[in-house]
Enzyme design. Structure first.
Site, PDB file in Angstrom:
ATOM      1  CB  THR A 153       9.280  25.506 -12.834  1.00 20.33           C
ATOM      2  OG1 THR A 153       9.083  25.365 -11.430  1.00 20.33           O
ATOM      3  CG2 THR A 153       9.541  24.142 -13.441  1.00 20.33           C
ATOM      4  CD  GLU A 183       5.518  26.651  -3.854  1.00 15.70           C
ATOM      5  OE1 GLU A 183       6.013  27.272  -2.914  1.00 15.70           O
ATOM      6  OE2 GLU A 183       5.400  27.134  -4.985  1.00 15.70           O
ATOM      7  CB  ALA A 216       7.610  32.498 -13.775  1.00 13.85           C
ATOM      8  CG  PHE A 237       5.096  22.677 -14.861  1.00 11.98           C
ATOM      9  CD1 PHE A 237       4.233  22.176 -15.824  1.00 11.98           C
ATOM     10  CD2 PHE A 237       6.289  22.016 -14.640  1.00 11.98           C
ATOM     11  CE1 PHE A 237       4.545  21.033 -16.543  1.00 11.98           C
ATOM     12  CE2 PHE A 237       6.619  20.878 -15.346  1.00 11.98           C
ATOM     13  CZ  PHE A 237       5.749  20.380 -16.306  1.00 11.98           C
ATOM     14  CB  ILE A 238       3.724  29.793 -14.654  1.00 13.30           C
ATOM     15  CG1 ILE A 238       5.152  29.517 -15.131  1.00 13.30           C
ATOM     16  CG2 ILE A 238       3.642  31.048 -13.799  1.00 13.30           C
ATOM     17  CD1 ILE A 238       6.119  29.117 -14.033  1.00 13.30           C
TER      18      ILE A 238
END
Length: 402
Positions: A137, A380, A135, A167-168
Protein backbone atom coordinates in the site's frame (compact mmCIF):
# COMPACT_ATOMS: atom_id res chain seq x y z
CA UNK A 1 -18.87 -33.60 -1.28
CA UNK A 2 -16.75 -31.42 0.99
CA UNK A 3 -16.30 -32.89 4.47
CA UNK A 4 -15.60 -30.22 7.07
CA UNK A 5 -15.44 -32.65 9.98
CA UNK A 6 -12.31 -31.67 11.89
CA UNK A 7 -9.54 -34.23 11.95
CA UNK A 8 -7.98 -35.15 15.28
CA UNK A 9 -5.01 -32.91 14.54
CA UNK A 10 -7.24 -30.00 13.51
CA UNK A 11 -9.32 -30.36 16.68
CA UNK A 12 -6.16 -30.32 18.78
CA UNK A 13 -4.96 -27.14 17.06
CA UNK A 14 -8.33 -25.49 17.67
CA UNK A 15 -8.36 -26.45 21.36
CA UNK A 16 -4.73 -25.50 21.97
CA UNK A 17 -5.03 -22.08 20.34
CA UNK A 18 -8.30 -21.38 22.17
CA UNK A 19 -6.60 -22.19 25.47
CA UNK A 20 -3.76 -19.83 24.60
CA UNK A 21 -6.18 -17.09 23.52
CA UNK A 22 -8.25 -17.40 26.68
CA UNK A 23 -5.39 -17.66 29.16
CA UNK A 24 -2.62 -15.60 27.58
CA UNK A 25 -4.07 -13.17 25.01
CA UNK A 26 -7.44 -12.09 26.46
CA UNK A 27 -6.01 -11.11 29.90
CA UNK A 28 -3.65 -8.50 28.38
CA UNK A 29 -5.90 -7.27 25.55
CA UNK A 30 -7.60 -4.29 27.19
CA UNK A 31 -4.42 -2.96 28.79
CA UNK A 32 -2.49 -3.39 25.54
CA UNK A 33 -5.20 -1.38 23.77
CA UNK A 34 -4.84 1.44 26.32
CA UNK A 35 -1.03 1.42 26.09
CA UNK A 36 -1.18 1.08 22.27
CA UNK A 37 1.48 -1.62 22.40
CA UNK A 38 1.98 -5.23 23.42
CA UNK A 39 4.59 -5.54 26.18
CA UNK A 40 7.99 -6.64 24.87
CA UNK A 41 8.44 -9.10 27.73
CA UNK A 42 5.16 -10.83 26.82
CA UNK A 43 6.20 -11.10 23.17
CA UNK A 44 9.57 -12.56 24.09
CA UNK A 45 7.94 -15.12 26.38
CA UNK A 46 5.49 -16.10 23.66
CA UNK A 47 8.34 -16.45 21.19
CA UNK A 48 10.17 -18.79 23.57
CA UNK A 49 7.00 -20.89 23.69
CA UNK A 50 7.35 -21.32 19.92
CA UNK A 51 4.18 -19.42 19.04
CA UNK A 52 4.71 -17.44 15.83
CA UNK A 53 2.47 -15.69 13.31
CA UNK A 54 3.95 -17.42 10.26
CA UNK A 55 1.20 -17.30 7.65
CA UNK A 56 3.52 -18.96 5.13
CA UNK A 57 2.94 -22.19 7.01
CA UNK A 58 -0.75 -21.78 6.25
CA UNK A 59 -0.17 -22.00 2.49
CA UNK A 60 1.25 -25.39 1.77
CA UNK A 61 1.91 -27.23 4.99
CA UNK A 62 2.46 -30.93 4.37
CA UNK A 63 1.05 -32.30 7.59
CA UNK A 64 -2.29 -34.00 7.27
CA UNK A 65 -4.20 -37.23 6.79
CA UNK A 66 -3.23 -39.89 4.28
CA UNK A 67 -5.24 -39.96 1.09
CA UNK A 68 -3.61 -42.35 -1.39
CA UNK A 69 -0.40 -44.29 -1.10
CA UNK A 70 2.06 -42.48 1.11
CA UNK A 71 0.91 -39.02 0.14
CA UNK A 72 -0.72 -36.79 2.70
CA UNK A 73 -3.38 -34.20 2.09
CA UNK A 74 -2.12 -30.72 2.89
CA UNK A 75 -3.93 -29.07 5.78
CA UNK A 76 -1.86 -25.94 6.32
CA UNK A 77 -4.48 -23.43 5.20
CA UNK A 78 -7.24 -25.09 7.19
CA UNK A 79 -5.01 -25.23 10.25
CA UNK A 80 -4.34 -21.55 9.71
CA UNK A 81 -7.95 -20.40 9.65
CA UNK A 82 -8.83 -22.59 12.65
CA UNK A 83 -5.96 -21.19 14.72
CA UNK A 84 -6.49 -17.61 13.58
CA UNK A 85 -10.18 -17.56 14.51
CA UNK A 86 -9.34 -18.68 18.03
CA UNK A 87 -6.45 -16.22 18.38
CA UNK A 88 -8.58 -13.31 17.15
CA UNK A 89 -11.32 -14.36 19.57
CA UNK A 90 -8.71 -13.62 22.23
CA UNK A 91 -7.73 -10.31 20.62
CA UNK A 92 -6.98 -9.35 17.00
CA UNK A 93 -4.40 -6.64 17.73
CA UNK A 94 -2.34 -8.88 20.01
CA UNK A 95 -2.61 -11.69 17.45
CA UNK A 96 -1.25 -9.47 14.67
CA UNK A 97 1.63 -8.50 16.96
CA UNK A 98 2.85 -12.07 17.48
CA UNK A 99 6.44 -12.66 16.30
CA UNK A 100 6.94 -14.35 12.95
CA UNK A 101 7.05 -13.74 9.22
CA UNK A 102 3.41 -12.64 9.26
CA UNK A 103 2.03 -11.42 5.95
CA UNK A 104 5.56 -11.32 4.54
CA UNK A 105 5.80 -15.10 4.74
CA UNK A 106 3.52 -16.18 1.84
CA UNK A 107 5.31 -14.26 -0.96
CA UNK A 108 8.72 -15.51 0.21
CA UNK A 109 7.39 -19.05 0.56
CA UNK A 110 5.60 -19.11 -2.80
CA UNK A 111 7.96 -17.05 -5.00
CA UNK A 112 11.37 -16.98 -3.31
CA UNK A 113 14.34 -18.99 -4.49
CA UNK A 114 15.46 -21.87 -2.22
CA UNK A 115 18.30 -19.66 -0.99
CA UNK A 116 15.91 -16.78 -0.21
CA UNK A 117 13.53 -19.06 1.69
CA UNK A 118 16.35 -20.37 3.81
CA UNK A 119 17.86 -16.95 4.38
CA UNK A 120 14.71 -15.03 5.27
CA UNK A 121 12.47 -17.64 6.89
CA UNK A 122 15.09 -19.42 9.01
CA UNK A 123 15.54 -16.38 11.28
CA UNK A 124 12.22 -17.04 13.02
CA UNK A 125 13.40 -19.19 15.88
CA UNK A 126 12.67 -19.28 19.60
CA UNK A 127 15.85 -17.48 20.69
CA UNK A 128 14.69 -13.93 19.89
CA UNK A 129 11.40 -12.43 18.76
CA UNK A 130 11.57 -11.26 15.13
CA UNK A 131 9.04 -10.05 12.58
CA UNK A 132 8.57 -9.96 8.83
CA UNK A 133 6.26 -7.58 6.95
CA UNK A 134 4.53 -7.00 3.62
CA UNK A 135 4.46 -3.56 1.98
CA UNK A 136 2.21 -2.96 -1.00
CA UNK A 137 0.00 0.00 0.00
CA UNK A 138 1.04 3.55 -0.89
CA UNK A 139 -0.65 6.95 -0.53
CA UNK A 140 -1.98 6.63 -4.10
CA UNK A 141 -2.06 2.84 -4.51
CA UNK A 142 -3.77 0.40 -2.23
CA UNK A 143 -6.93 -1.21 -3.49
CA UNK A 144 -5.54 -0.88 -7.02
CA UNK A 145 -2.40 -2.96 -6.58
CA UNK A 146 -1.38 -2.29 -10.17
CA UNK A 147 -0.93 1.41 -9.35
CA UNK A 148 2.28 1.05 -7.29
CA UNK A 149 4.57 4.07 -7.78
CA UNK A 150 7.60 3.12 -5.68
CA UNK A 151 10.38 3.07 -8.28
CA UNK A 152 13.09 0.43 -8.73
CA UNK A 153 16.00 1.57 -10.91
CA UNK A 154 18.37 -1.12 -12.15
CA UNK A 155 22.04 -0.44 -11.34
CA UNK A 156 25.17 -2.54 -11.22
CA UNK A 157 24.67 -5.34 -8.69
CA UNK A 158 21.07 -4.57 -7.82
CA UNK A 159 18.36 -1.90 -7.72
CA UNK A 160 17.86 1.54 -6.18
CA UNK A 161 14.41 2.01 -4.63
CA UNK A 162 12.58 5.29 -4.02
CA UNK A 163 9.06 5.60 -2.65
CA UNK A 164 6.74 5.50 0.34
CA UNK A 165 4.67 2.71 1.89
CA UNK A 166 1.84 3.20 4.40
CA UNK A 167 -0.32 1.07 6.73
CA UNK A 168 2.35 -1.64 7.06
CA UNK A 169 1.63 -4.13 9.84
CA UNK A 170 4.73 -4.56 12.07
CA UNK A 171 6.68 -2.54 9.51
CA UNK A 172 8.78 -0.60 12.01
CA UNK A 173 10.18 -3.57 13.89
CA UNK A 174 10.37 -6.07 11.03
CA UNK A 175 13.74 -7.67 10.31
CA UNK A 176 12.79 -7.54 6.62
CA UNK A 177 9.91 -6.25 4.52
CA UNK A 178 8.66 -7.49 1.15
CA UNK A 179 8.51 -4.27 -0.88
CA UNK A 180 6.61 -3.98 -4.16
CA UNK A 181 8.04 -1.51 -6.67
CA UNK A 182 7.93 -0.85 -10.40
CA UNK A 183 10.72 -0.56 -12.93
CA UNK A 184 8.44 1.65 -15.07
CA UNK A 185 5.10 3.07 -13.89
CA UNK A 186 3.86 3.25 -17.48
CA UNK A 187 4.00 -0.55 -17.68
CA UNK A 188 1.44 -0.94 -14.88
CA UNK A 189 1.41 -4.43 -13.42
CA UNK A 190 3.92 -5.65 -16.02
CA UNK A 191 6.60 -3.45 -14.51
CA UNK A 192 6.21 -4.63 -10.94
CA UNK A 193 8.90 -6.39 -8.96
CA UNK A 194 9.04 -7.67 -5.38
CA UNK A 195 12.10 -7.11 -3.17
CA UNK A 196 13.05 -8.21 0.32
CA UNK A 197 14.47 -5.12 2.02
CA UNK A 198 16.25 -5.72 5.31
CA UNK A 199 16.08 -3.52 8.37
CA UNK A 200 19.09 -1.22 8.64
CA UNK A 201 19.57 -0.93 4.88
CA UNK A 202 20.77 2.65 4.17
CA UNK A 203 17.92 4.75 2.82
CA UNK A 204 15.22 2.53 4.34
CA UNK A 205 13.50 4.09 7.36
CA UNK A 206 10.32 3.96 9.40
CA UNK A 207 9.07 7.55 9.47
CA UNK A 208 5.96 7.17 11.62
CA UNK A 209 3.79 4.76 13.59
CA UNK A 210 0.13 5.45 12.91
CA UNK A 211 -2.38 6.49 15.60
CA UNK A 212 -5.51 4.44 15.01
CA UNK A 213 -9.11 4.03 16.12
CA UNK A 214 -8.83 0.25 16.37
CA UNK A 215 -6.13 -2.43 16.57
CA UNK A 216 -4.25 0.09 18.68
CA UNK A 217 -1.91 -2.46 20.25
CA UNK A 218 -0.57 -3.50 16.87
CA UNK A 219 2.17 -1.49 15.19
CA UNK A 220 1.21 0.07 11.84
CA UNK A 221 4.09 1.86 10.14
CA UNK A 222 4.89 4.29 7.35
CA UNK A 223 8.08 3.40 5.49
CA UNK A 224 10.29 5.57 3.32
CA UNK A 225 12.82 4.45 0.70
CA UNK A 226 15.29 7.13 -0.39
CA UNK A 227 17.97 5.98 -2.83
CA UNK A 228 17.85 2.64 -1.07
CA UNK A 229 20.21 0.14 -2.71
CA UNK A 230 18.90 -3.43 -2.68
CA UNK A 231 21.27 -6.16 -3.91
CA UNK A 232 20.20 -8.34 -6.81
CA UNK A 233 19.98 -11.40 -4.56
CA UNK A 234 17.10 -9.69 -2.69
CA UNK A 235 14.91 -9.53 -5.81
CA UNK A 236 12.24 -12.04 -4.82
CA UNK A 237 12.45 -15.06 -7.08
CA UNK A 238 15.51 -13.71 -8.89
CA UNK A 239 15.69 -12.29 -12.41
CA UNK A 240 14.70 -15.69 -13.81
CA UNK A 241 11.21 -15.41 -12.33
CA UNK A 242 10.45 -12.25 -14.29
CA UNK A 243 12.16 -13.36 -17.48
CA UNK A 244 10.18 -16.61 -17.43
CA UNK A 245 6.86 -14.76 -17.38
CA UNK A 246 5.57 -14.14 -20.90
CA UNK A 247 3.28 -11.42 -19.59
CA UNK A 248 5.99 -9.76 -17.55
CA UNK A 249 3.47 -9.47 -14.72
CA UNK A 250 5.19 -11.63 -12.11
CA UNK A 251 5.51 -8.86 -9.50
CA UNK A 252 1.78 -8.28 -9.61
CA UNK A 253 1.17 -12.03 -9.59
CA UNK A 254 3.23 -12.39 -6.42
CA UNK A 255 0.95 -9.84 -4.72
CA UNK A 256 -2.24 -11.51 -5.97
CA UNK A 257 -1.07 -14.99 -5.01
CA UNK A 258 -0.33 -13.68 -1.53
CA UNK A 259 -3.88 -12.36 -1.22
CA UNK A 260 -5.32 -15.76 -2.14
CA UNK A 261 -3.51 -17.16 0.92
CA UNK A 262 -4.02 -14.27 3.35
CA UNK A 263 -7.61 -13.22 2.65
CA UNK A 264 -9.03 -16.37 4.28
CA UNK A 265 -6.78 -15.65 7.28
CA UNK A 266 -8.19 -12.12 7.51
CA UNK A 267 -11.71 -13.53 7.19
CA UNK A 268 -10.98 -15.94 10.04
CA UNK A 269 -9.83 -13.04 12.21
CA UNK A 270 -13.09 -11.20 11.52
CA UNK A 271 -15.04 -14.32 12.46
CA UNK A 272 -13.12 -14.57 15.73
CA UNK A 273 -13.95 -10.95 16.55
CA UNK A 274 -17.65 -11.44 15.76
CA UNK A 275 -17.76 -14.61 17.85
CA UNK A 276 -16.14 -12.86 20.81
CA UNK A 277 -18.70 -10.04 20.71
CA UNK A 278 -21.59 -12.48 20.24
CA UNK A 279 -20.55 -14.78 23.11
CA UNK A 280 -19.93 -11.85 25.46
CA UNK A 281 -23.33 -10.33 24.70
CA UNK A 282 -25.20 -13.65 24.85
CA UNK A 283 -23.80 -14.35 28.32
CA UNK A 284 -24.97 -10.96 29.62
CA UNK A 285 -28.44 -11.27 28.06
CA UNK A 286 -28.89 -14.76 29.50
CA UNK A 287 -27.71 -13.73 32.96
CA UNK A 288 -28.96 -10.20 33.51
CA UNK A 289 -32.11 -9.63 31.45
CA UNK A 290 -35.67 -10.77 32.25
CA UNK A 291 -36.66 -13.83 30.25
CA UNK A 292 -40.03 -12.38 29.37
CA UNK A 293 -41.13 -9.39 27.34
CA UNK A 294 -40.39 -7.79 24.00
CA UNK A 295 -36.79 -6.84 24.75
CA UNK A 296 -35.72 -10.40 25.44
CA UNK A 297 -37.46 -11.58 22.27
CA UNK A 298 -35.69 -8.87 20.24
CA UNK A 299 -32.33 -9.76 21.80
CA UNK A 300 -32.87 -13.45 21.10
CA UNK A 301 -33.71 -12.75 17.45
CA UNK A 302 -30.69 -10.50 16.89
CA UNK A 303 -28.33 -12.97 18.56
CA UNK A 304 -29.76 -15.86 16.54
CA UNK A 305 -29.09 -13.86 13.35
CA UNK A 306 -25.55 -13.17 14.58
CA UNK A 307 -24.85 -16.87 15.18
CA UNK A 308 -26.26 -17.72 11.76
CA UNK A 309 -24.10 -15.12 10.01
CA UNK A 310 -20.96 -16.22 11.86
CA UNK A 311 -21.56 -19.82 10.78
CA UNK A 312 -22.08 -18.78 7.15
CA UNK A 313 -18.85 -16.76 7.11
CA UNK A 314 -16.96 -19.66 8.64
CA UNK A 315 -18.13 -22.09 5.94
CA UNK A 316 -17.11 -19.67 3.18
CA UNK A 317 -13.69 -19.31 4.80
CA UNK A 318 -13.20 -23.03 5.28
CA UNK A 319 -14.02 -23.64 1.62
CA UNK A 320 -11.41 -21.10 0.48
CA UNK A 321 -8.80 -22.68 2.76
CA UNK A 322 -9.77 -26.22 1.67
CA UNK A 323 -9.34 -25.34 -2.02
CA UNK A 324 -5.94 -23.79 -1.30
CA UNK A 325 -4.81 -26.96 0.48
CA UNK A 326 -5.85 -29.02 -2.55
CA UNK A 327 -3.92 -26.72 -4.87
CA UNK A 328 -7.13 -25.51 -6.55
CA UNK A 329 -7.70 -21.95 -7.75
CA UNK A 330 -9.37 -20.12 -4.87
CA UNK A 331 -9.21 -16.41 -5.78
CA UNK A 332 -12.98 -16.09 -5.98
CA UNK A 333 -13.59 -18.00 -2.75
CA UNK A 334 -10.86 -16.02 -0.96
CA UNK A 335 -12.49 -12.76 -2.07
CA UNK A 336 -15.97 -13.97 -1.11
CA UNK A 337 -15.06 -15.03 2.41
CA UNK A 338 -13.03 -11.90 3.06
CA UNK A 339 -15.78 -9.55 1.84
CA UNK A 340 -18.56 -11.38 3.66
CA UNK A 341 -16.75 -11.96 6.95
CA UNK A 342 -15.52 -8.38 7.30
CA UNK A 343 -18.98 -6.87 6.77
CA UNK A 344 -20.63 -9.57 8.88
CA UNK A 345 -18.33 -8.95 11.82
CA UNK A 346 -18.96 -5.21 11.72
CA UNK A 347 -22.71 -5.78 11.74
CA UNK A 348 -22.54 -8.35 14.54
CA UNK A 349 -20.47 -6.01 16.74
CA UNK A 350 -22.93 -3.19 16.03
CA UNK A 351 -25.87 -5.41 17.04
CA UNK A 352 -24.11 -6.39 20.24
CA UNK A 353 -23.40 -2.76 21.13
CA UNK A 354 -27.05 -1.91 20.50
CA UNK A 355 -28.22 -4.71 22.80
CA UNK A 356 -25.78 -3.90 25.58
CA UNK A 357 -26.45 -0.16 25.60
CA UNK A 358 -24.31 1.69 28.18
CA UNK A 359 -23.01 -1.67 29.44
CA UNK A 360 -21.05 -2.13 26.23
CA UNK A 361 -19.38 1.28 26.16
CA UNK A 362 -16.49 3.06 27.85
CA UNK A 363 -13.69 0.55 27.87
CA UNK A 364 -15.70 -2.66 27.67
CA UNK A 365 -14.77 -5.56 25.42
CA UNK A 366 -17.46 -5.14 22.77
CA UNK A 367 -16.71 -1.44 22.36
CA UNK A 368 -13.07 -2.31 21.71
CA UNK A 369 -14.00 -5.06 19.26
CA UNK A 370 -16.23 -2.63 17.37
CA UNK A 371 -13.28 -0.27 16.95
CA UNK A 372 -11.00 -3.14 15.94
CA UNK A 373 -13.31 -4.69 13.37
CA UNK A 374 -13.84 -1.65 11.15
CA UNK A 375 -10.58 -2.17 9.26
CA UNK A 376 -11.53 -5.72 8.28
CA UNK A 377 -13.67 -4.52 5.37
CA UNK A 378 -10.72 -2.39 4.19
CA UNK A 379 -7.32 -4.06 4.50
CA UNK A 380 -6.22 -6.93 2.24
CA UNK A 381 -8.41 -5.23 -0.35
CA UNK A 382 -11.62 -3.27 0.24
CA UNK A 383 -15.01 -4.94 -0.20
CA UNK A 384 -15.38 -3.17 -3.54
CA UNK A 385 -12.17 -4.82 -4.73
CA UNK A 386 -13.37 -8.22 -3.51
CA UNK A 387 -16.61 -7.79 -5.47
CA UNK A 388 -14.58 -6.89 -8.57
CA UNK A 389 -12.51 -10.08 -8.17
CA UNK A 390 -15.71 -12.12 -7.86
CA UNK A 391 -17.36 -10.41 -10.84
CA UNK A 392 -14.36 -10.99 -13.10
CA UNK A 393 -14.55 -14.71 -12.42
CA UNK A 394 -18.31 -14.78 -12.87
CA UNK A 395 -18.03 -13.32 -16.35
CA UNK A 396 -14.81 -15.09 -17.41
CA UNK A 397 -16.68 -17.98 -19.15
CA UNK A 398 -18.52 -15.42 -21.27
CA UNK A 399 -15.34 -13.53 -22.24
CA UNK A 400 -16.69 -10.34 -20.66
CA UNK A 401 -14.14 -7.95 -19.14
CA UNK A 402 -15.05 -6.01 -15.97
Amino acid sequence: MIDFTLSEQQQQIKEMTHWFAENEIRPIAMEADKMERVPDEWLENVNKMGIHLNTSSFSGGSSGKKTSGEKKEREGNRMGVLATEEMAWGDPAVTLSLPGAGLGGPPVESSGTPEQKERFLSIFTNDKARWGAYALTEPEAGSDASGVRTMARKVSGGYVLNGQKIFITNGGRASWVVIFATIDAKLGRKGQRAFVVEKGTPGFTCTRLAKKMGLRANETAELLLEDCFVPEENLLGGEELYQASSSGASGFQVAMKTFDSTRPIVAAMAIGIARAAYEYTLAIVQKDYPKQGSYFRLASELLAEAEQDIAAARLLTWEAAWKADLGLANAKEAAMCKAYAGQMALEVCAKCLELLGPTGLDGHLVEKLYRDVKVFDIFEGTNEVQHLVIARRQYAPYDIKV
